[in-house]
Design a protein around this motif. Sequence first.
Motif, PDB file in Angstrom:
ATOM      1  N   PHE A  88      -2.299  10.128   1.909  1.00 11.57           N
ATOM      2  CA  PHE A  88      -2.129   9.878   3.347  1.00 11.57           C
ATOM      3  C   PHE A  88      -1.651   8.447   3.531  1.00 11.57           C
ATOM      4  O   PHE A  88      -2.295   7.518   3.065  1.00 11.57           O
ATOM      5  N   ASP A  89      -0.524   8.288   4.216  1.00 16.07           N
ATOM      6  CA  ASP A  89      -0.032   6.929   4.478  1.00 16.07           C
ATOM      7  C   ASP A  89      -0.199   6.597   5.960  1.00 16.07           C
ATOM      8  O   ASP A  89       0.608   6.993   6.782  1.00 16.07           O
ATOM      9  N   GLU A  90      -1.244   5.903   6.278  1.00 21.30           N
ATOM     10  CA  GLU A  90      -1.572   5.547   7.658  1.00 21.30           C
ATOM     11  C   GLU A  90      -1.388   6.722   8.618  1.00 21.30           C
ATOM     12  O   GLU A  90      -0.605   6.649   9.564  1.00 21.30           O
ATOM     13  N   PRO A  91      -2.147   7.792   8.390  1.00 17.52           N
ATOM     14  CA  PRO A  91      -1.912   9.013   9.167  1.00 17.52           C
ATOM     15  C   PRO A  91      -2.230   8.875  10.654  1.00 17.52           C
ATOM     16  O   PRO A  91      -1.757   9.684  11.447  1.00 17.52           O
ATOM     17  N   LYS A 138       0.834  -1.213   0.000  1.00 19.58           N
ATOM     18  CA  LYS A 138       0.000   0.000   0.000  1.00 19.58           C
ATOM     19  C   LYS A 138       0.860   1.252   0.000  1.00 19.58           C
ATOM     20  O   LYS A 138       0.671   2.152  -0.824  1.00 19.58           O
ATOM     21  N   SER A 139       1.817   1.292   0.939  1.00 12.66           N
ATOM     22  CA  SER A 139       2.676   2.482   1.011  1.00 12.66           C
ATOM     23  C   SER A 139       3.451   2.642  -0.280  1.00 12.66           C
ATOM     24  O   SER A 139       3.540   3.737  -0.839  1.00 12.66           O
ATOM     25  N   THR A 140       4.016   1.531  -0.753  1.00 11.53           N
ATOM     26  CA  THR A 140       4.806   1.593  -1.977  1.00 11.53           C
ATOM     27  C   THR A 140       3.974   2.159  -3.117  1.00 11.53           C
ATOM     28  O   THR A 140       4.443   3.004  -3.870  1.00 11.53           O
TER      29      THR A 140
END
Lengths: 265, 369
Positions: A183-186, A63-65
């Motif tokens: 947003f990456d797991e904010p 997901k982040s990638t």
Amino acid sequence: MREGTMVEAGTKVSSAIRGSGDAMVRMDGVHKWYGQFHVLKDINLTVAKGERIVVCGPSGSGKSTMIRCINRLEEHQSGHIVVDGVELTNDLKRIEEVRREVGMVFQHFNLFPHLTVLENLALAPVWVRQTPRKEAEESAMKYLERVRIPEQAKKYPGQLSGGQQQRVAIARALCMNPKVMLFDEPTSALDPEMIKEVLDVMVELAHSGMTMLVVTHEMGFAKTVANRVIFMDRGEIIEENEPGEFFTHPRSERTKLFLSQILAH
Amino acid sequence: MNDRAQTYLPGTHPDLPPPPSMVGVYGWLRANLFSSPVNVILTLLAAYIIYLAFPPLIQWVFINADWQGDTREACRREGACWVFVKVWLRQFMYGRYPSTEIWRINTAYAILALGMIPMFIPRVRGKAWIAAFLLFGYPVVAYYLFYGSAFGQVVVETPLWGGLFLTLVIASVGIVGSLPIGIVLALGRRSRLPIIQSVSIAFIEIWRGVPLITVLFMASVMFPLFMPEGLTIDRLARALVGVMLFSAAYMAEVVRGGLQAIPKGQYEAAQALGLNYGKMMALIILPQALKLVIPGIVNTFIGLFKDTTLVLIIGLMDFLGTIQSAGTNPQWLGFAIEGYVFSALVFWVFCFGMSRYSQHLERKLRTTH
Ligand SMILES: Nc1ncnc2c1ncn2[C@@H]1O[C@H](COP(=O)(O)OP(=O)(O)OP(=O)(O)O)[C@@H](O)[C@H]1O
Ligand SMILES: [Mg+2]
């Protein structure tokens, strides 16, 4: 009113918009490897203007990638990524052009600890957009009010709580007037009592019509604001659907398993 | 002590003073000098050594010392002969710089002092402008004052430069030059471009691998051999470049240490905002990295300052050089110790000053609690 039309548009978007001029972000057959490890496998995703997409999936699923490829914090090896009409290649000019228009919020805030909150916010407008400092600071104050912490302007990030820091980070990204927010797991580095204050800001942002791609496991947030939820596993997009359907009638077994795990607690 | 035994209702406990063992002279002595049997022994031992060493030292430095007079005959007592230092002081300070022109050096000192004072006063505004002048304008002004040639000044050739003045010139040029070069080298060493990276590594490792004396020798003896006929470069200039590049290599490693301590998230946040490489480094990464390594940077400066004494080897008469040559003057044989003590004191004052300033800077730049 506006909210309703958005959601409707969102459900049709995936098929209708691919390749059309309305797409804010378009990923076409994107692959990425870390050495031998195939992290992203044939990612096809189109995000329309004003669309809010929630990405979920188990840890390590990419997901982040995937969202970091959108502002080129990670480089993809094949396929095309086009952001607001600009294709990401090795051309530094284009990469910077895309980054100016894409705001990003990180799990660990990544505020600049040697600058005050106000300086954190005004930095990019002044140095990247060449906004006069006074003007940049005035607009920074407006964004601080919007995330409800104008009184912290003169403090350093180290003096704020996690929730406050994350709201500053959101305001910092907004100061560049981005067209898309990633947003990456904010909220996953935050204590439970601070999660809400950050989510409230994000919900408000969603209602203002911002295009958003959010990696999160906050399913409440997904249900209230997402047009689409995307489920990823082992580098692939397994399933995408509007939130109502996604949560009540997941299609694949893996999605069902994942949902049962995160909804269990 | 009775207070302590007393009980209070929950929520009504008043603030009590700390026990006597924590406060005052008695508390300090107990905590710092007599906190355990081993410490008691060490304290007594140290006190005994001080008792043995100090009185003779005081006697030599002050009580039995000679202060009056202008000739060696004035020194008859068994203490230090400060007359020696007094007589040679002008040499120690300025070397063979012509006495009619010394005002030029003093003017440069005065300008520097005037520029530095506001830097220490928190309320002064526009520090950035003053700093910019000190870094870029001042060297030009100082050059024309020291060397001359502008405004009809007499030219004072560099072989006449000497004493503490020369030491300060070498040290300042080394300090001001080595930091930026060191930063560039450190960034180069972390570059993703293989050529830049290898060039930086080679440069750093070669300079770090040779003693400064060798560098100075090469600069003064070998370098002219490679120069085309008729082209000569001032000996001092060659030494300056040598000292500067030598300390730049050390500085590069100190700065690299700081760069390594900056989390990846800082780079990512800067990039995500659209900052290019230069702005990211200048505004986000370097300010944090340099702040982290202030002690290491100042340590390198102090080392450089003391290493400048090695220029004596290539015939430059720096502060220590003039003191040494005065000590071998037939008129004044036997007073070298006074000279060395004096030079130690002067070096210590400068190095201690740098060290204190770095502590002040660290405190001022601390933004976390
Ligand atoms: N720089 C890297 N080098 C090698 N492998 C990496 C690198 N970054 C991530 N990976 C691997 O790629 C996979 C996907 O990572 P990614 O961070 O995108 O997962 P994620 O879905 O965001 O997971 P999480 O929910 O834990 O954040 C993981 O297996 C991870 O170990
Ligand atoms: Mg992740």
